[in-house]
Scaffold this active site. Sequence first.
Site, PDB file in Angstrom:
ATOM      1  N   GLU A  50       0.834  -1.220   0.000  1.00 47.26           N
ATOM      2  CA  GLU A  50       0.000   0.000   0.000  1.00 47.26           C
ATOM      3  C   GLU A  50       0.857   1.253   0.000  1.00 47.26           C
ATOM      4  O   GLU A  50       2.056   1.207   0.251  1.00 47.26           O
ATOM      5  CB  GLU A  50      -0.882   0.029   1.258  1.00 47.26           C
ATOM      6  N   ASP A 106      -9.923   1.915  -4.225  1.00 45.44           N
ATOM      7  CA  ASP A 106      -8.925   1.925  -3.150  1.00 45.44           C
ATOM      8  C   ASP A 106      -8.070   3.188  -3.330  1.00 45.44           C
ATOM      9  O   ASP A 106      -8.594   4.277  -3.576  1.00 45.44           O
ATOM     10  CB  ASP A 106      -8.125   0.612  -3.165  1.00 45.44           C
ATOM     11  N   ASN A 140     -10.401   5.741   2.164  1.00 48.31           N
ATOM     12  CA  ASN A 140      -9.456   5.460   1.080  1.00 48.31           C
ATOM     13  C   ASN A 140      -9.485   6.565   0.032  1.00 48.31           C
ATOM     14  O   ASN A 140     -10.312   7.484   0.083  1.00 48.31           O
ATOM     15  CB  ASN A 140      -9.850   4.135   0.400  1.00 48.31           C
TER      16      ASN A 140
HETATM   17  C1  BGC Z   1      -7.444  -1.543   3.252  1.00 43.59           C
HETATM   18  C2  BGC Z   1      -7.728  -3.016   3.117  1.00 43.59           C
HETATM   19  C3  BGC Z   1      -9.019  -3.201   2.363  1.00 43.59           C
HETATM   20  C4  BGC Z   1      -8.913  -2.506   1.036  1.00 43.59           C
HETATM   21  C5  BGC Z   1     -10.149  -2.565   0.202  1.00 43.59           C
HETATM   22  C6  BGC Z   1      -7.375  -0.965   1.895  1.00 43.59           C
HETATM   23  O1  BGC Z   1      -7.128   0.413   1.987  1.00 43.59           O
HETATM   24  O2  BGC Z   1      -6.254  -1.316   3.960  1.00 43.59           O
HETATM   25  O3  BGC Z   1      -7.774  -3.609   4.372  1.00 43.59           O
HETATM   26  O4  BGC Z   1      -9.282  -4.556   2.184  1.00 43.59           O
HETATM   27  O5  BGC Z   1      -8.581  -1.144   1.236  1.00 43.59           O
HETATM   28  O6  BGC Z   1     -11.228  -1.920   0.759  1.00 43.59           O
HETATM   29 CA    CA Z   2      -5.921   1.837   0.636  1.00 38.16          CA
END
Ligand code: BGC
Ligand code: CA
Length: 295
Positions: free
Chosen positions: A18, A202, A150
């Site tokens: 990430e 995301d 996100n």
């Molecule tokens: C989170 C994950 C999640 C994903 C999709 C990410 O930002 O850290 O845990 O599964 O987003 O929603």
């Molecule tokens: Ca993320």
Amino acid sequence: MPEGSIEVAVKLDMSLGESPVWSVERQTLYWADINNGHVYAWQPQVGGTPTRTELGEKVGCLALADSGLVAAAASGILRLPENGEPERLADNPEWQQAGQGNRFNDGRCDAAGRLWVGTIASDEASPTAALYCLDRGELTRRLPNVRISNGLAFSPDRRWLYHTDSLSRRILRYPFDVDSGTLGEGETWVDLERLELPGVPDGAAVDREGCYWSALYDGGRIVRFSPAGELVAEHPVPCPHPTMVAFGGPDLRTLYITTATQHLAAEGKARWPLAGSLLQMRTGVTGLAEPGFGG
Ligand code: BGC
Ligand code: CA
């Protein structure tokens, strides 16, 4: 590497890669493996193996700082100097003593050096998370009732803040005043349902043309939206769970893509051998230099 083709940049077996972030000054890409609490640093021109630091707790996102980085770890926001011990800048108000609370997740700095960072509900379902802003030492809750915070990003003219509660499958935009840090009324800007796109939005990056590149988690692709919110490009990724993108490289035209294995069973891992790696794609557009944290 031909434009538009996706290849592996660094082969890894991350659980939840990430928060890629490129430092123009250091010509270095940083990223995290949230679940393993790892922080990676890598200079593509030097190549070789990235350096990996263990934080000892989950780490949701990274931002550039004068010396080193700032990390939104599960329990709070830490300054990670290049040399020296981590310094705690703020506690996570949703993290309980027992360590069972909502951890920090996606975030980035605005052009004034504030850190905008959200949390993720520990059950990834209830609206107990929020988006926060760390401004001159003070952490304030700015958007409540979130499940998975996100997609935080800003338009190049600094007039809009983008954000998603991933499970809503919608990306919202808020009128943004960079001088005061205030947000206006949010509006739905992109609706994956309406566009018949799979997965959930995301992490994201905005390019110099003001287009928003979003990683569709469980949608196996990177999509690019115009400033008007229209779908203008779609790039399939060789795994179902891309998590976030960042422009980098000497000309800011390489899109780095982090990926996850956390939702793949053994068959899935065998089918998608590049899941968990850092991927890259050459693009025809230039990214924006990432602003750093200003304290
Ligand atoms: C989170 C994950 C999640 C994903 C999709 C990410 O930002 O850290 O845990 O599964 O987003 O929603
Ligand atoms: Ca993320």
